[in-house]
Design an enzyme around this catalytic site. Structure first.
Site: not given
Ligand code: BV8
Length: 237
Positions: A100, A117, A185
């Site tokens: 977060n 992040h 979360g």
């Molecule tokens: C990197 C900043 C090396 C932005 C964020 C394979 C395929 C394709 C792409 C990739 C791959 N492997 C790596 C990648 C690249 C990419 C990636 O992972 N893509 C994903 C989409 C597949 N990763 C990266 O680029 C990372 N860097 O790997 O460096 C590199 C270098 C060059 C080239 C390649 C690799 C960088 C990742 C950082 C991205 N930045 N945020 C901003 O915030 O403005 S990520 C963004 O998503 C947020 O930071 C967030 O924290 C993060 C994860 O999301 P969640 O926190 O899980 O939130 P979400 O809404 O998804 O889920 C909420 C959950 O809460 C749900 O499950 C829900 O059920 C639950 N919930 C709801 N209410 C509650 C609850 N739980 C408990 N209590 C509740 N009340």
């Protein structure tokens, strides 16, 4: 019952690590990324939170962050954040690893923490990389400027950008060394954060997931507690 077993494991643990995602801030009113009502305004986070988007249109990206900062500014930590802050005193070894960027863990008192992040309340000068706090909402100028005249960017890790090496090292070694790993979360979709629970499991930790919904790691964890972190975490510690 999973909660009881998880409580017992935590009570016996000396070293604990917890990975949090947007769901931990949901009960504070912070929109999650991918749930219903997800955090975008006509654009998906993945399309705005990238270096190319910033290169192409820094004002649009800053407009999105300024809008998010405005939403976040009045919000308060919820019982889940406070329960995690309280964990620091309960275990000899403890690390909070958060995805977060909202700053609510620090507001709740968490100190033993790494922000994978970055942080939406920090900015970075494009000229010399200097990082500083910036809480101005709304921002007077978009994009904001450093006193050196260069443009500022959010001190946030965008998709396609590498995380800080020291932060990654701290997170991975905590996952390897802990006896109990909690993943709360998070949809466990974003790498490298999503790999931490598996690393903890492979290293012999007891892994607990707290999420109202199933995620890609639910099948692998020892205790998958279907619930809200603001309700479950206070019961767990
Ligand atoms: C990197 C900043 C090396 C932005 C964020 C394979 C395929 C394709 C792409 C990739 C791959 N492997 C790596 C990648 C690249 C990419 C990636 O992972 N893509 C994903 C989409 C597949 N990763 C990266 O680029 C990372 N860097 O790997 O460096 C590199 C270098 C060059 C080239 C390649 C690799 C960088 C990742 C950082 C991205 N930045 N945020 C901003 O915030 O403005 S990520 C963004 O998503 C947020 O930071 C967030 O924290 C993060 C994860 O999301 P969640 O926190 O899980 O939130 P979400 O809404 O998804 O889920 C909420 C959950 O809460 C749900 O499950 C829900 O059920 C639950 N919930 C709801 N209410 C509650 C609850 N739980 C408990 N209590 C509740 N009340």
């Amino acid at each position: 019952m999973e909660l009881e077993k998880a409580r017992k494991k935590l009570a016996e643990a000396g070293s604990v690590a917890i990975l949090t995602g947007a769901g931990v801030s949901a009960e504070s009113g912070v929109p999650t990324f991918r749930g219903e009502g997800g955090l975008w305004r006509n654009y998906r986070a993945e399309e705005l939170a990238t270096p190319d988007a910033f290169e192409r249109n820094p004002s649009l990206v800053w407009e999105w962050y300024d809008w998010r900062r405005g939403i976040l500014a009045p919000l308060k930590p919820n019982p889940g954040h406070f329960a995690i802050a309280g964990m620091e005193k309960k275990f000899d070894n403890f690390l909070l690893i958060t995805q977060n960027v909202d700053g609510l863990h620090a507001k709740a008192g968490s100190r033993k923490m790494v922000e994978l992040h970055g942080n939406i309340w920090k900015v970075r000068c494009l000229a010399d990389g200097k990082v500083s706090d910036n809480h101005e909402t709304p921002l007077k100028t978009l994009p904001p400027r450093c006193e050196c005249g260069s443009m500022l960017r959010p001190h946030i890790v965008w998709f396609g950008e590498s995380l800080d090496a020291g932060v990654i090292e701290a997170a991975f070694s905590a996952a390897r060394d802990c006896e109990v790993f909690i993943v709360a979360g998070t949809s466990s979709l974003v790498q490298p954060a999503a790999s931490l629970a598996g690393i903890a499991k492979e290293s012999g930790a007891y892994v607990i997931e707290i999420n109202p919904e199933a995620t890609p790691v639910s099948g692998m964890v020892d205790a998958s507690i279907r619930g809200k972190s603001g309700e479950v975490l206070p019961l767990l510690v």
